[in-house]
Every structure is written in structure tokens, then in C-alpha cells.
Design a protein around this motif. Sequence first.
Motif, PDB file in Angstrom:
ATOM      1  N   LEU A  76       9.917  20.825   5.808  1.00  0.00           N
ATOM      2  CA  LEU A  76       8.894  19.806   5.634  1.00  0.00           C
ATOM      3  C   LEU A  76       9.546  18.480   5.267  1.00  0.00           C
ATOM      4  O   LEU A  76      10.555  18.459   4.562  1.00  0.00           O
ATOM      5  N   SER A  77       8.942  17.412   5.729  1.00  0.00           N
ATOM      6  CA  SER A  77       9.392  16.066   5.374  1.00  0.00           C
ATOM      7  C   SER A  77       8.217  15.283   4.803  1.00  0.00           C
ATOM      8  O   SER A  77       7.061  15.520   5.166  1.00  0.00           O
ATOM      9  N   CYS A  78       8.539  14.358   3.940  1.00  0.00           N
ATOM     10  CA  CYS A  78       7.523  13.467   3.379  1.00  0.00           C
ATOM     11  C   CYS A  78       8.105  12.060   3.368  1.00  0.00           C
ATOM     12  O   CYS A  78       9.045  11.783   2.615  1.00  0.00           O
ATOM     13  N   ALA A  79       7.548  11.208   4.209  1.00  0.00           N
ATOM     14  CA  ALA A  79       8.005   9.824   4.292  1.00  0.00           C
ATOM     15  C   ALA A  79       7.160   8.965   3.373  1.00  0.00           C
ATOM     16  O   ALA A  79       5.927   8.975   3.452  1.00  0.00           O
ATOM     17  N   GLN A 112       0.852  -1.194   0.000  1.00  0.00           N
ATOM     18  CA  GLN A 112       0.000   0.000   0.000  1.00  0.00           C
ATOM     19  C   GLN A 112       0.892   1.250   0.000  1.00  0.00           C
ATOM     20  O   GLN A 112       1.757   1.406   0.841  1.00  0.00           O
ATOM     21  N   VAL A 113       0.637   2.132  -0.959  1.00  0.00           N
ATOM     22  CA  VAL A 113       1.428   3.354  -1.064  1.00  0.00           C
ATOM     23  C   VAL A 113       0.992   4.358  -0.001  1.00  0.00           C
ATOM     24  O   VAL A 113      -0.204   4.565   0.229  1.00  0.00           O
ATOM     25  N   GLN A 114       1.977   4.948   0.631  1.00  0.00           N
ATOM     26  CA  GLN A 114       1.700   6.014   1.596  1.00  0.00           C
ATOM     27  C   GLN A 114       2.712   7.130   1.443  1.00  0.00           C
ATOM     28  O   GLN A 114       3.907   6.873   1.268  1.00  0.00           O
ATOM     29  N   LEU A 115       2.226   8.354   1.518  1.00  0.00           N
ATOM     30  CA  LEU A 115       3.063   9.543   1.609  1.00  0.00           C
ATOM     31  C   LEU A 115       2.564  10.321   2.815  1.00  0.00           C
ATOM     32  O   LEU A 115       1.385  10.696   2.860  1.00  0.00           O
ATOM     33  N   VAL A 116       3.454  10.549   3.769  1.00  0.00           N
ATOM     34  CA  VAL A 116       3.056  11.205   5.013  1.00  0.00           C
ATOM     35  C   VAL A 116       3.930  12.437   5.219  1.00  0.00           C
ATOM     36  O   VAL A 116       5.136  12.315   5.468  1.00  0.00           O
ATOM     37  N   GLU A 117       3.293  13.608   5.139  1.00  0.00           N
ATOM     38  CA  GLU A 117       4.018  14.865   5.334  1.00  0.00           C
ATOM     39  C   GLU A 117       4.057  15.233   6.809  1.00  0.00           C
ATOM     40  O   GLU A 117       3.152  14.877   7.575  1.00  0.00           O
ATOM     41  N   SER A 118       5.091  15.954   7.178  1.00  0.00           N
ATOM     42  CA  SER A 118       5.205  16.492   8.527  1.00  0.00           C
ATOM     43  C   SER A 118       6.066  17.737   8.483  1.00  0.00           C
ATOM     44  O   SER A 118       6.726  18.010   7.472  1.00  0.00           O
ATOM     45  N   GLY A 119       6.063  18.480   9.597  1.00  0.00           N
ATOM     46  CA  GLY A 119       6.934  19.641   9.698  1.00  0.00           C
ATOM     47  C   GLY A 119       6.258  20.978   9.507  1.00  0.00           C
ATOM     48  O   GLY A 119       6.896  22.022   9.655  1.00  0.00           O
TER      49      GLY A 119
END
Length: 129
Positions: A20-23, A1-8
Motif C-alpha cells: 500500500l502507498s499513501c501520498a 489543502q491537506v490530502q492523503l491518497v491511498e493506493s495499492g
Amino acid sequence: QVQLVESGGGLVQAGGSLRLSCAASGFTFSTYSMGWFRQAPGKEREFVAVHGWLRGRPYYADYADSVKGRFTISRDNAKNTVYLQMNSLKTEDTAVYYCAADSKADRAASRKDYEYDYWGQGTQVTVSS
């Protein structure tokens, strides 16, 4: 399952900085172009920057004119993460920032949001005067 999770994201004064980060997970991160887009209230989503991968070529970066010289995009393939360092922030940078992944390796990374295959949920950046 594809996931992109931003933070910051967060609240910062004009002239300040945020990173900003994107895991990413669920796909071969190193062979995707990774972009950042943003959407301000009442406006269309717009291109910010992309860290591009073109088959057989080194990685490269492309920036919108509005952020060139202030923002820097980078990636860490070992961590499957793309970053957006934002300096000298302005009130007009206030928006929800989205990370996106583009799988097409046979052409230069696009500035068009519809060319991207996967999207994160977004992170709010608010710049106060």
C-alpha cells in the motif's frame, strides 16, 4: 489543502503480498508520524502500524501484534509517501486500510485513531482463502 491518497489495495490470495502507498500533500510530511489503520466489516477501526517521528529522535516503527513480522512500514520523504508492505497475508487481514497523519512531535506516535489529524479515504484489501 491537506490530502492523503491511498493506493495499492486489491484482491490477493492468502499467503500473498501487497504494498500500500499513501501520498501526502499540504503539510510538512517529514515532521509527522504516519500511521496505517484498518477497519473490517462490523468491526471498529484498529491500529496497524506507524512510522513515528519524535522531535530530535530518529524515525521508528511500531506495529500491532497481529501484523508484526509480516508487515513493514516505511516512508520516502522526497516523495511525501508512506508505504505498508504486507506479506504472508491472511484472510483476517481483509479490511479497508486507512493512512493517517499525526502532527504531535513531542510524544511517541499514538496507536489511538483519535490522536491523528488527517485521514485518507481508504483502500480495500481483500484476502481470499
